[in-house]
Enzyme design. Structure first.
Site, PDB file in Angstrom:
ATOM      1  N   TYR A   1       0.881  -1.103   0.025  1.00 29.37           N
ATOM      2  CA  TYR A   1      -0.043   0.123  -0.094  1.00 29.37           C
ATOM      3  C   TYR A   1       0.850   1.410  -0.070  1.00 29.37           C
ATOM      4  O   TYR A   1       2.106   1.266   0.188  1.00 29.37           O
ATOM      5  CB  TYR A   1      -0.965  -0.088   1.163  1.00 29.37           C
ATOM      6  CG  TYR A   1      -0.122   0.296   2.499  1.00 29.37           C
ATOM      7  CD1 TYR A   1       0.699  -0.613   3.020  1.00 29.37           C
ATOM      8  CD2 TYR A   1      -0.280   1.588   3.156  1.00 29.37           C
ATOM      9  CE1 TYR A   1       1.058  -0.104   4.266  1.00 29.37           C
ATOM     10  CE2 TYR A   1       0.364   1.718   4.361  1.00 29.37           C
ATOM     11  CZ  TYR A   1       0.952   0.968   5.062  1.00 29.37           C
ATOM     12  OH  TYR A   1       1.590   1.191   6.052  1.00 29.37           O
TER      13      TYR A   1
ATOM     14  N   LEU B   1      11.189   1.530   6.557  1.00 26.48           N
ATOM     15  CA  LEU B   1      10.666   2.296   5.518  1.00 26.48           C
ATOM     16  C   LEU B   1      11.432   3.478   5.170  1.00 26.48           C
ATOM     17  O   LEU B   1      11.712   4.396   5.759  1.00 26.48           O
ATOM     18  CB  LEU B   1       9.235   2.509   5.620  1.00 26.48           C
ATOM     19  CG  LEU B   1       8.618   2.721   4.369  1.00 26.48           C
ATOM     20  CD1 LEU B   1       8.087   1.565   3.658  1.00 26.48           C
ATOM     21  CD2 LEU B   1       7.164   3.686   4.595  1.00 26.48           C
TER      22      LEU B   1
HETATM   23  N1  PDD Z   1       3.019   5.144   7.345  1.00 25.20           N
HETATM   24  N2  PDD Z   1       7.804   3.910   8.739  1.00 25.20           N
HETATM   25  C1  PDD Z   1       6.839   3.323   8.731  1.00 25.20           C
HETATM   26  C2  PDD Z   1       6.694   2.060   9.457  1.00 25.20           C
HETATM   27  C3  PDD Z   1       5.457   3.837   8.030  1.00 25.20           C
HETATM   28  O1  PDD Z   1       4.393   2.904   8.022  1.00 25.20           O
HETATM   29  C4  PDD Z   1       5.521   5.021   7.489  1.00 25.20           C
HETATM   30  C5  PDD Z   1       4.193   5.629   6.651  1.00 25.20           C
HETATM   31  C6  PDD Z   1       6.814   5.908   7.427  1.00 25.20           C
HETATM   32  C7  PDD Z   1       6.738   7.068   6.766  1.00 25.20           C
HETATM   33  O2  PDD Z   1       6.801   7.377   5.437  1.00 25.20           O
HETATM   34  P1  PDD Z   1       6.139   8.321   4.629  1.00 25.20           P
HETATM   35  O3  PDD Z   1       7.094   9.601   4.976  1.00 25.20           O
HETATM   36  O4  PDD Z   1       6.685   8.010   3.054  1.00 25.20           O
HETATM   37  O5  PDD Z   1       4.781   8.512   5.059  1.00 25.20           O
HETATM   38  C8  PDD Z   1       7.791   5.304   8.118  1.00 25.20           C
HETATM   39  C9  PDD Z   1       1.783   5.295   6.374  1.00 25.20           C
HETATM   40  C10 PDD Z   1       1.350   6.675   6.618  1.00 25.20           C
HETATM   41  C11 PDD Z   1       0.794   4.541   7.239  1.00 25.20           C
HETATM   42  O6  PDD Z   1       0.949   3.355   7.475  1.00 25.20           O
HETATM   43  O7  PDD Z   1      -0.592   5.129   7.420  1.00 25.20           O
END
Ligand code: PDD
Length: 283
Positions: free
Chosen positions: A32, A204
Site C-alpha cells: 500500500y 521504510l
Molecule cells: N506510514 N515508517 C513506517 C513504518 C511507516 O508505515 C511510514 C508511513 C513511514 C513514513 O513514510 P512516509 O513519510 O513516506 O509516509 C515510516 C503510513 C502513513 C501509514 O501506514 O499509514
C-alpha cells in the site's frame, strides 16, 4: 458519505465488496501507499509510485503503479477534497482473488486495487507546541520493512502499546538501535545535528524523511544517516517523527522520561515551519 475506489470503480464505501478469497484479506498479500495532498495537489507522487513499484517487485506482483496518480486524484475529486488544505489518499494493491494457497495463484489473477481519501487534521499549533509522547517497543517485524506491506500486525501491536500508555507513538528498537516509529521515521537532534537511521531493509524509506533531510540541507542543518542507539535518545536535545500522516511531530517524552528540557526545540520548530511553507506552496 465516503467514495472509495475498487478495481476500476468509484463506489460508496457501504456498497464496496471484496471477495473472501482476496489474498489481501486471507494472507495480507499486498502493498500500500499513503500520499498527502495539499490544496488538492498530490505531494511527491513520483516517490510514492517508485516505492510502490519497489514493493510490488519485491512481492512479485505484476501490476504497473503508474496509473495510480489519476486514481488518487479521482478519489480527491469524488470526496470533495480538492479544496481541502490537507488530505491523504490510501491505495493498496493485492495479489488478487484466488482460492487460498500459500504459493502464488497459477495462472496469475488480476491484482486487486482499493483506495480511499480522507481529510488530514493537523493538530492545533498549541497542541503541537506541547510536544508528544512515545514509548519504545522491541522491533519484531520481518526483515523487509522497506516494503510497504499491508501485513502490519507488529505495527498495530506496537501502536496499541503506545495508545494503552497514553502516548501518541511507538518507536521500534532492534538490537539496541532506534529504527523508526510504527508509522513514521525517527530523527534525533544532538548539538544541532540531525541523526536518523540509515536506509536499509529494516526501515521504510519515508518520503517525508527524504523531504525533511532536504529541508535541513536548505536550512544549513547537518544530517547524519547513522544508527542511533535507543539509549542515546535520552541524551538528545530534541526528537521528532516524520511521515505522511505525521508531518513533523515533536516528541517531548519517551518511556516517561523527558527529552531535552521537554519543550519543543528550535531545530524541530524551524524544520516544521519550513515544511509548512513548502507544502503550502505545493512542492
Ligand atoms: N506510514 N515508517 C513506517 C513504518 C511507516 O508505515 C511510514 C508511513 C513511514 C513514513 O513514510 P512516509 O513519510 O513516506 O509516509 C515510516 C503510513 C502513513 C501509514 O501506514 O499509514
Amino acid at each position: 458519505m465516503s467514495v472509495v475506489y475498487l478495481n476500476g470503480e468509484h463506489l460508496d464505501e457501504s456498497e464496496a465488496r471484496v471477495s473472501v478469497n482476496d489474498r489481501g484479506f486471507v494472507l495480507a498479500d499486498g502493498v500500500y501507499e499513503v500520499t498527502s495532498a495539499y490544496g488538492g495537489r498530490l505531494f511527491r507522487l513520483e516517490q510514492h509510485v517508485a516505492r510502490m513499484r519497489h514493493g510490488l517487485a519485491a512481492l512479485r506482483i505484476d501490476y504497473d503503479p503508474a496509473a495510480l496518480g489519476p486514481v488518487k486524484t479521482g478519489l480527491l475529486e469524488a470526496n470533495g477534497l480538492v479544496d481541502e488544505p490537507a488530505s491523504y489518499v490510501y491505495l493498496q494493491v493485492t495479489r488478487g482473488v484466488a482460492p487460498r494457497t500459500h504459493a502464488f495463484p497459477s495462472p496469475p489473477v488480476p491484482a486487486g486495487v482499493y483506495g480511499f481519501a480522507r481529510p488530514y487534521r493537523r493538530p492545533p499549533k498549541e497542541r503541537w507546541l506541547e510536544g508528544f509522547e512515545a514509548v519504545t517497543v522491541p522491533d519484531q517485524r520481518w526483515a523487509r520493512a522497506d516494503v510497504k506491506a499491508i501485513a502490519l500486525l507488529p505495527n498495530v501491536l506496537a501502536q496499541q502499546v503506545a495508545t494503552d500508555a497514553g502516548a501518541s507513538d511507538a518507536i521500534f528498537v532492534r538490537d539496541g538501535m532506534a529504527m523508526e516509529g510504527s508509522h513514521n521515521n525517527l530523527f534525533a537532534v544532538f548539538g544541532g545535528t540531525l541523526a536518523t537511521a540509515p536506509k536499509s531493509n529494516y526501515i521504510l524509506h519515508g518520503v517525508t524523511r527524504d523531504f525533511v533531510i532536504e529541508l535541513a540541507g536548505r536550512l544549513g542543518i547537518e544530517v547524519e544517516e547513522r544508527a542511533v542507539p535507543a539509549a542515546d535518545l535520552f541524551k538528545a536535545d530534541e526528537v521528532f517523527l516524520t511521515g505522511t500522516t505525521t508531518e513533523i511531530r515533536p516528541i517531548g517524552k519517551i518511556d516517561g522520561r523527558r527529552i531535552g528540557d521537554g519543550a519543543v526545540g528550535p531545530v524541530t520548530r524551524r524544520l516544521f515551519s519550513e515544511f509548512l511553507s513548502r507544502v503550502a506552496a505545493a512542492d
